[in-house]
Design an enzyme around this catalytic site. Structure first.
Site, short mmCIF file in Angstrom:
data_model
loop_
_atom_site.label_atom_id
_atom_site.label_comp_id
_atom_site.label_asym_id
_atom_site.label_seq_id
_atom_site.Cartn_x
_atom_site.Cartn_y
_atom_site.Cartn_z
N LYS A 103 4.36 9.20 8.67
CA LYS A 103 4.22 8.60 9.98
C LYS A 103 5.26 9.14 10.99
O LYS A 103 5.15 10.27 11.39
CB LYS A 103 4.21 7.08 9.86
CG LYS A 103 3.01 6.67 8.96
CD LYS A 103 2.61 5.24 8.94
CE LYS A 103 1.26 5.11 8.23
NZ LYS A 103 1.24 4.30 7.04
N ASP A 132 9.35 2.97 -0.41
CA ASP A 132 8.29 3.63 0.34
C ASP A 132 8.51 3.28 1.81
O ASP A 132 8.10 2.23 2.29
CB ASP A 132 6.91 3.18 -0.15
CG ASP A 132 5.79 3.85 0.64
OD1 ASP A 132 6.10 4.61 1.57
OD2 ASP A 132 4.61 3.59 0.32
N TYR A 149 0.85 -1.19 0.00
CA TYR A 149 0.00 0.00 0.00
C TYR A 149 0.89 1.24 0.00
O TYR A 149 1.83 1.34 0.78
CB TYR A 149 -0.89 0.00 1.25
CG TYR A 149 -1.77 1.21 1.39
CD1 TYR A 149 -2.82 1.45 0.50
CD2 TYR A 149 -1.57 2.13 2.42
CE1 TYR A 149 -3.64 2.56 0.64
CE2 TYR A 149 -2.39 3.24 2.57
CZ TYR A 149 -3.43 3.45 1.67
OH TYR A 149 -4.24 4.54 1.83
C1 LIG Z 1 0.53 4.75 5.67
C2 LIG Z 1 1.27 4.50 4.43
C3 LIG Z 1 1.15 5.35 3.32
C4 LIG Z 1 0.16 6.47 3.28
O1 LIG Z 1 0.44 7.46 4.20
P1 LIG Z 1 -0.74 8.46 4.62
O2 LIG Z 1 -0.07 9.43 5.53
O3 LIG Z 1 -1.79 7.61 5.27
O4 LIG Z 1 -1.24 9.09 3.38
C5 LIG Z 1 1.97 5.12 2.23
N1 LIG Z 1 2.84 4.10 2.22
C6 LIG Z 1 2.98 3.26 3.26
C7 LIG Z 1 3.99 2.16 3.19
C8 LIG Z 1 2.18 3.42 4.39
O5 LIG Z 1 2.29 2.56 5.40
#
Ligand SMILES: *Cc1c(COP(=O)(O)O)cnc(C)c1O
Length: 435
Positions: free
Chosen positions: A275, A247, A152
């Site tokens: 995060k 990511d 994701y």
């Molecule tokens: C949470 C997450 C996102 C999205 O971040 P948001 O701040 O919720 O938009 C993208 N990539 C990864 C790996 C994530 O865990």
């Protein structure tokens, strides 16, 4: 074990709050993962959080294994972070003009993350991945992007294809509203499948702008990459002039201070963060080699902007958090507690005779209700979701708040000490035996 028995449902005040919220907001929530759709029942409404604990409206205390889905590695409401936020807010909450605090945070990020020479601050992980993909396409002049099923990357149209997390849990990997056009340049492969990577690059390597992945997956439950897989993606992208994007929205400052790239010793071309980097405030970042980042406006021509980007309050929370992580690193302890918890959950499930596998990388982990190792989405998909739902509510009844989906990794903070970890293992032992 001291956890008092709680009813394995939401309390009356959470129930009432959810009814009200459901009249006002779709599904009663502002992000689908919070709605308990995968485990059934009513979500707990939170009143406050402190250290390793969440407190709900009904006055119940829970050991928190979500940590706001990743950011709260220091624990909740920690004085240095709250003070930094208050101090910044008192000086005005947004200017729309540059500040020195942004450069300070940029320096901290660049120092910590091996691949980042230049960085741009944004407001969320989604913004970071969306922007990184655009920059990668702009820099290479190519269209195609490779992603992995079950990974994701936020709700970016072109990446909402075979996405994990809430999208997979809700059974809508391809969201309505995402056009065929948005997905047609996205190639979806299976995680840890080296042959698939070699084949796709052999076939169309000169059309591939970027390969994006979660270097440890958190969004189909915790899934670790094999060394062969990491080697293949680095080798193939280098050979074919594609940009490798880690990511690290979830793994950055989590599986090591410098993220998965530090932990595994594999350096991508670009990295996305979110995060933890915002210390619990809305902040994301993307960065990479200077020559790539210099493509971004106004240094270059790739458009990307944000009214609240580099927001002084969010930047203050992020800087304070990274300061603590650097000066008083919790990572050795997180590793030790992670091993203790993983072993404990494994033994508890074995004792209960439940087919399972535990995957853990530092302070990220998942107890899969699946007898076989989980290496990719097709493996994760084999899990017994009903058993997970009963486990989830059983743990709630013991005052332990696990992620409300089999396909979300649990997280813990530096304040989850041995006593708390052991309390959790004891609770799991009882709950799993009763499934
Ligand atoms: C949470 C997450 C996102 C999205 O971040 P948001 O701040 O919720 O938009 C993208 N990539 C990864 C790996 C994530 O865990």
């Amino acid at each position: 074990m001291t956890a008092k028995e709680l009813p394995a449902t939401a309390g009356p005040l959470s129930q009432a709050a959810f009814e009200r919220a459901s009249r006002l907001m779709p599904g009663g929530v502002n992000s689908p993962a919070r709605a308990f759709g995968a485990v059934g029942g009513t979500p707990l409404f939170i009143e406050r959080a402190e250290g390793p604990y969440l407190f709900d409206l009904d006055g119940r205390r829970y050991v928190d294994y979500i940590g706001s889905w990743g950011p709260m590695i220091l624990g909740h409401a920690q004085a240095p972070v709250i003070e930094a936020i208050s101090k910044a807010a008192a000086k005005g909450t947004s200017y729309g003009a540059p500040t020195e605090a942004e450069s300070r945070l940029a320096e901290q990020i660049i120092e910590a993350v091996p691949s980042i020479e230049k960085v741009r601050l944004v407001n969320s992980g989604t913004e970071a991945t969306m922007s990184a993909i655009r920059v990668a396409r702009g820099a290479t002049g190519r269209d195609k992007v490779i992603k992995f099923s079950g990974n994701y990357h936020g709700h970016v149209d072109s990446l909402l294809v075979a996405a994990g997390s809430a999208a997979a849990t809700l059974g809508v990997p391809d969201s309505p509203g995402v056009t065929k056009g948005a997905g047609q340049d996205t190639i979806v492969l299976s995680y840890n499948d080296v042959e698939a990577i070699e084949n796709i690059f052999a076939e169309m390597g000169d059309q591939i702008a970027a390969l994006i992945l979660e270097p440890v997956v958190g969004n189909m439950g915790c899934v670790a990459p094999t060394p062969e897989f990491l080697k293949a993606i680095r080798d193939q992208t280098t050979r074919h002039g594609a940009i490798l994007i880690f990511d690290e929205v979830m793994t950055g400052f989590r599986v090591a201070f410098g993220g998965a790239q530090e932990r595994f010793g594999v350096t991508p071309d670009m990295t996305t963060l979110g995060k933890i980097v915002g210390g619990g405030m809305p902040l994301g970042a993307y960065g990479g080699k200077a020559e790539i980042m210099n493509q971004v406006l106004p240094a270059g021509k790739v458009f990307q902007a944000g009214t609240l980007s580099g927001n002084p309050v969010a930047v203050a929370a992020g800087s304070a958090t990274l300061d603590i992580l650097k000066n008083d690193p919790p990572y050795e302890q997180l590793e030790r507690m992670g091993k203790r918890l993983a072993d404990g959950l494994d033994q508890a499930a074995t004792k209960a005779g439940i087919p399972h596998t535990v995957t853990a990388v530092g302070s990220m982990m998942t107890l899969f209700f699946n007898a076989n190792p989980v290496m990719c989405w097709d493996d994760a998909d084999q899990c017994d979701r009903d058993a997970f739902g009963r486990y989830f509510w059983g743990m709630i009844g013991k005052g332990i708040y696990m992620p409300c989906s089999q396909f979300e990794a649990l997280f813990f903070s530096r304040l989850h000490d041995e006593a708390i970890i052991d309390e959790t293992i004891d609770a799991a032992t009882t709950v799993l035996a009763g499934l």
